[in-house]
Every structure is written in structure tokens, then in C-alpha cells.
Design a protein around this motif. Structure first.
Motif, PDB file in Angstrom:
ATOM      1  N   THR A  30     -23.115 -36.322  -5.466  1.00 53.07           N
ATOM      2  CA  THR A  30     -22.339 -35.803  -4.332  1.00 53.07           C
ATOM      3  C   THR A  30     -22.934 -36.322  -3.025  1.00 53.07           C
ATOM      4  OG1 THR A  30     -23.678 -33.835  -4.004  1.00 53.07           O
ATOM      5  CG2 THR A  30     -21.861 -33.664  -5.603  1.00 53.07           C
ATOM      6  N   TYR A  36     -24.267 -35.408 -11.061  1.00 57.78           N
ATOM      7  CA  TYR A  36     -23.375 -34.824 -12.053  1.00 57.78           C
ATOM      8  C   TYR A  36     -22.783 -35.930 -12.910  1.00 57.78           C
ATOM      9  CZ  TYR A  36     -19.468 -36.141  -8.955  1.00 57.78           C
ATOM     10  OH  TYR A  36     -18.566 -36.834  -8.178  1.00 57.78           O
ATOM     11  N   ALA A  38     -19.305 -37.303 -14.218  1.00 55.03           N
ATOM     12  CA  ALA A  38     -17.861 -37.235 -13.972  1.00 55.03           C
ATOM     13  C   ALA A  38     -17.159 -37.743 -15.225  1.00 55.03           C
ATOM     14  CB  ALA A  38     -17.487 -38.089 -12.759  1.00 55.03           C
ATOM     15  N   ASP A  57     -11.090 -35.510 -12.511  1.00 54.75           N
ATOM     16  CA  ASP A  57     -12.410 -35.556 -13.136  1.00 54.75           C
ATOM     17  C   ASP A  57     -12.888 -34.155 -13.499  1.00 54.75           C
ATOM     18  OD1 ASP A  57     -12.650 -38.295 -12.911  1.00 54.75           O
ATOM     19  OD2 ASP A  57     -13.992 -38.238 -11.175  1.00 54.75           O
ATOM     20  N   SER A  59     -16.455 -32.226 -14.061  1.00 47.50           N
ATOM     21  CA  SER A  59     -17.851 -32.424 -13.666  1.00 47.50           C
ATOM     22  C   SER A  59     -18.794 -31.590 -14.518  1.00 47.50           C
ATOM     23  CB  SER A  59     -18.044 -32.024 -12.200  1.00 47.50           C
ATOM     24  OG  SER A  59     -17.196 -32.778 -11.367  1.00 47.50           O
ATOM     25  N   TRP A  61     -22.765 -30.635 -14.322  1.00 48.79           N
ATOM     26  CA  TRP A  61     -23.832 -30.688 -13.328  1.00 48.79           C
ATOM     27  C   TRP A  61     -25.204 -30.765 -13.959  1.00 48.79           C
ATOM     28  CZ3 TRP A  61     -22.276 -31.676  -8.611  1.00 48.79           C
ATOM     29  CH2 TRP A  61     -20.934 -31.424  -8.329  1.00 48.79           C
ATOM     30  N   ARG A 128      -9.644 -27.820 -12.077  1.00 46.73           N
ATOM     31  CA  ARG A 128     -10.926 -27.738 -12.772  1.00 46.73           C
ATOM     32  C   ARG A 128     -10.673 -27.287 -14.200  1.00 46.73           C
ATOM     33  NH1 ARG A 128     -15.677 -23.934 -10.579  1.00 46.73           N
ATOM     34  NH2 ARG A 128     -14.166 -22.318 -11.072  1.00 46.73           N
TER      35      ARG A 128
END
Length: 153
Positions: A30, A36, A38, A57, A59, A61, A128
Motif C-alpha cells: 500500500t 499484502y 493481491a 482484487d 487482499s 494481509w 470485498r
């Protein structure tokens, strides 16, 4: 033909359950610095469903603390989150890979089913993944690779 910029009329993938294809996962960072993974997801066009062909995408983390040996094996990222995707992609339990790169290559272009929810952050709403599941349609009739000839301009 003239184009008028209009930020009020943006398309966001509606919340719901979709059949998608996994693209090639990549490591990303980021603007603020956190790393992360993707994982590109493309809504399948070979199945009747809304938002066909749209991509977004997912993510995964990097863990900040309590990094287990399993997480260390995948570069410090959430091992459980990665296994959720791998399991939905149909990779059998007990399969061994030489490393994360080989594991991600094995899930690239695999069909899965996802539940999409909307996530708001800093005034922006984005899709998401709430859940990964095995695909109801494991046979892909056509890989959705976009060619420059497919672009509208």
C-alpha cells in the motif's frame, strides 16, 4: 464521441455470490507501507450472472504479530486466509509445493465461488470477498483472458 467525467455514476460489483476465476496472485504494498497479496478475481462470463467480466482484487494481509511457522512459510502472510482460497480452488489436502510461488501458480485460472460484500474505507466503497467456496461450475468453457483486440478503443 465526447466523454463526460461523472463520479456519481460509477459501477461497483453488487453484493452477492459470484462464480469467478482466480488470476495470478502477486505481492503488493500500500502507499502507507503494509504488504499484502493481491489475488485478482474475474467474474465468469461463461455463466449467467450479473457483472460478467468485471474484475477486482482480494487482499491477504501480512501478519503484524504472532507469526506462526505456517505463516513464515508463506512470507508472513495469513496462512489460514491463503488456505481458504487454496481449498476453494480444489487443491487436495496434503498437496505439497516447493514454495508460495508454486502454490499460487497452481490456483491461477481455477474457478471458485465467492460471496462479495461492500467495504467502505476513507469515503470509498469497494467490493470485498466475505467467503470463498468451491465452484458449482468447475468446468471452465473459456478462459477469460482479455486481448488488446477486445478493448473498446
Amino acid at each position: 464521441m465526447a466523454i463526460t467525467v461523472n463520479y456519481e455514476n460509477t459501477d461497483i460489483i453488487p453484493e452477492g455470490i459470484y462464480e469467478v476465476l482466480i488470476g495470478s496472485p502477486r505481492k503488493a504494498t500500500t502507499k502507507g507501507g503494509p504488504d499484502y497479496i493481491a489475488i485478482p478475481l474475474t467474474i465468469r462470463s461463461d455463466i449467467e450472472q450479473p457483472a460478467k467480466g468485471q474484475s477486482f482484487d482480494h487482499s491477504i494481509w501480512k501478519k503484524k504479530n504472532n507469526i506462526t511457522d505456517a505463516a513464515k512459510a508463506v512470507g508472513g502472510f495469513s496462512f489460514g486466509a491463503i488456505m481458504t482460497v487454496v481449498k476453494a480452488a480444489g487443491i487436495p489436502s496434503g498437496t505439497q509445493f516447493d514454495g508460495p510461488r508454486d502454490m499460487f501458480a497452481a490456483i491461477t485460472d481455477k474457478p471458485v465461488k465467492v460471496e462479495v460484500e461492500h467495504h467502505e474505507f476513507n469515503g470509498f466503497t469497494s467490493p470485498r470477498v466475505k467467503a470463498f467456496m468451491p465452484s458449482d461450475y468447475p468446468n471452465v468453457t473459456k478462459l477469460q483472458q482479455q486481448d488488446d483486440d477486445d478493448l473498446p478503443f
